[in-house]
Scaffold this motif. Sequence first.
Motif, short mmCIF file in Angstrom:
data_model
loop_
_atom_site.label_atom_id
_atom_site.label_comp_id
_atom_site.label_asym_id
_atom_site.label_seq_id
_atom_site.Cartn_x
_atom_site.Cartn_y
_atom_site.Cartn_z
N GLY A 32 0.79 -1.23 0.00
CA GLY A 32 0.00 0.00 0.00
C GLY A 32 0.82 1.28 0.00
O GLY A 32 0.26 2.37 -0.09
N GLY A 87 -10.53 2.65 8.49
CA GLY A 87 -9.26 2.64 7.77
C GLY A 87 -8.18 3.46 8.42
O GLY A 87 -7.19 3.82 7.78
N TRP A 152 -5.96 2.77 5.40
CA TRP A 152 -5.61 1.38 5.13
C TRP A 152 -6.49 0.81 4.03
O TRP A 152 -7.71 0.93 4.06
CB TRP A 152 -5.76 0.53 6.40
CG TRP A 152 -4.71 0.82 7.43
CD1 TRP A 152 -4.90 1.40 8.65
CD2 TRP A 152 -3.31 0.56 7.32
NE1 TRP A 152 -3.70 1.51 9.30
CE2 TRP A 152 -2.71 1.01 8.52
CE3 TRP A 152 -2.49 0.00 6.33
CZ2 TRP A 152 -1.35 0.91 8.75
CZ3 TRP A 152 -1.13 -0.09 6.56
CH2 TRP A 152 -0.57 0.35 7.77
N GLU A 153 -5.87 0.20 3.05
CA GLU A 153 -6.58 -0.39 1.93
C GLU A 153 -6.29 -1.89 1.87
O GLU A 153 -5.15 -2.32 2.04
CB GLU A 153 -6.13 0.24 0.60
CG GLU A 153 -6.49 1.72 0.47
CD GLU A 153 -7.96 1.93 0.17
OE1 GLU A 153 -8.68 0.93 -0.05
OE2 GLU A 153 -8.39 3.11 0.15
N THR A 156 -4.62 -2.97 -3.09
CA THR A 156 -3.93 -1.76 -3.50
C THR A 156 -3.45 -1.86 -4.95
O THR A 156 -3.24 -2.96 -5.48
CB THR A 156 -2.73 -1.47 -2.58
OG1 THR A 156 -1.79 -2.56 -2.67
CG2 THR A 156 -3.17 -1.31 -1.15
N THR A 163 -2.40 2.97 0.34
CA THR A 163 -2.66 3.29 1.74
C THR A 163 -2.24 4.72 2.06
O THR A 163 -2.96 5.47 2.71
CB THR A 163 -1.91 2.29 2.65
OG1 THR A 163 -2.43 0.98 2.39
CG2 THR A 163 -2.11 2.63 4.12
#
Length: 487
Positions: A32, A87, A152-153, A156, A163
């Motif tokens: 990320g 997130g 936060w992902e 990605t 991220t």
Amino acid sequence: MNQLTKRSENYSKWYNEIVVKSGLAEFSGIRGFMIIKPYGYSLWERIKQELDQMLKKTGHKNVYFPLLIPKSLFLKEKEHSEIFSEGCAIVTHSNLSKYMEKLIIDSKSKLQEELVIRPTSESIIWKTYKRWIQSYRDLPILLNQWGNALRWEMRTRFFLRTTEFLWQEGHTAHSTETEAIEEAKKILNIYTYFSEKIMAIPVLQGVKPYMDKFSGSDITYCIEALMQDGKALQIGTSHFLGQNFSKAFGVQFTNYNGEKEYAWGTSWGISTRLIGGLIMSHSDDKGLILPPKIAPIQIVIIPIYQKNNKNDINKIAEKILNILEKEGVRVKYDNRVVYTPGWKYHEYEMKGIPIRISIGPNEIKNEKVEIFRRDTYEKTYISWIHLKDLIFKLLEDIQKNIYQKAFRRTEKMILKSDNYDDFKRKIKNLEGFVFAHWDGTKNTGKKIQEETEATIRCIPFPYKKEKGKCIYSGNTSLQRVVFSKSY
């Protein structure tokens, strides 16, 4: 150099390869988080420079707020914090250096209040507005911030979903509801102009449905673009916040009548996602194609040395270089001798430089230079004496051609559907923007997404009332909305 995977074979792989091979970015080793390389960052600087000028011309001023936000502030606006908390990254301890060797966290290093790494800055900015705003004379406040954010992902992809990302976020406060709504729409129009006129990406303006609006806002305006594979990309958003944040943070002012009332707010932003959109809108199987107005390098000059002609070529090349630089053209003279002209041709095609000028013995003899257009692969020969007069028209022609190509492609992928079977077929086989009736319920939107992967991208401008039946439920609908698969 290795060739790119063809878009028709594997679009996702083509995209990742073009990012790396063109020198825009590379993986950092942390999921990320990407490393934006010099060429990629120079592209972001061009975006920043152009958009920054537009915002300043409309009265906005740049500012910078802290990256870390006290958790108590972040939680003030309930709807906003509930969504973004999923997130968030949070700093819980400080002064860890003496413990890092043993990877032990001592209770003494625990912060009295945890700090949220900003996913967006509304909370800390509206806390500050409480100190800054006392009277109608203090309004409006028109602020813009260039910085980074962290969300936060799970999945990605370079530029499109990371991220950590770089972005621009605007935050304004107003004395009336009308003024704040006008501000949000004004920014949407600025983003639209920037996307279409500078980045050559045609967009569709609209409003997000209520269930997809920005958390803590009353209305979210957006612009959506179609990529070459028929999927939509949200280019930018502008939010009318109403009085949600001013009430959460107690931001009141004394109005013209001497009465207390809450301020009205907006927030809006674009990010490095634009670079992903630029790649997917214009590029081909040989690399990037960049519109001249946003390209970090508009023209590259490549000498073709043979035996004793180096000095003659350098003299002509440097003369052309000086003329173009004085005219404000972003030009590079690549006179490195460690690479062949053929290698350089490939390199600058991959990087998407709009115009390539070649100067060799034939050009010296004929007092002309070879002009190569990256967008059409056309080659022409122009007298270097008249080059200055023709170069701006050529750059303008390239800019228009790149936009028109994207516009024509988008037009072909704007579809209409009146029943669910037809809708599913179009979404699966054709993709693109599908205009269809929706009954206005969150549940229907969710069911359509589960079954087709298509989401409601926006309720398009201008609003056009058109009675019909929802493609999924059959219930009454008053207008069409735009569905698409998306990034």
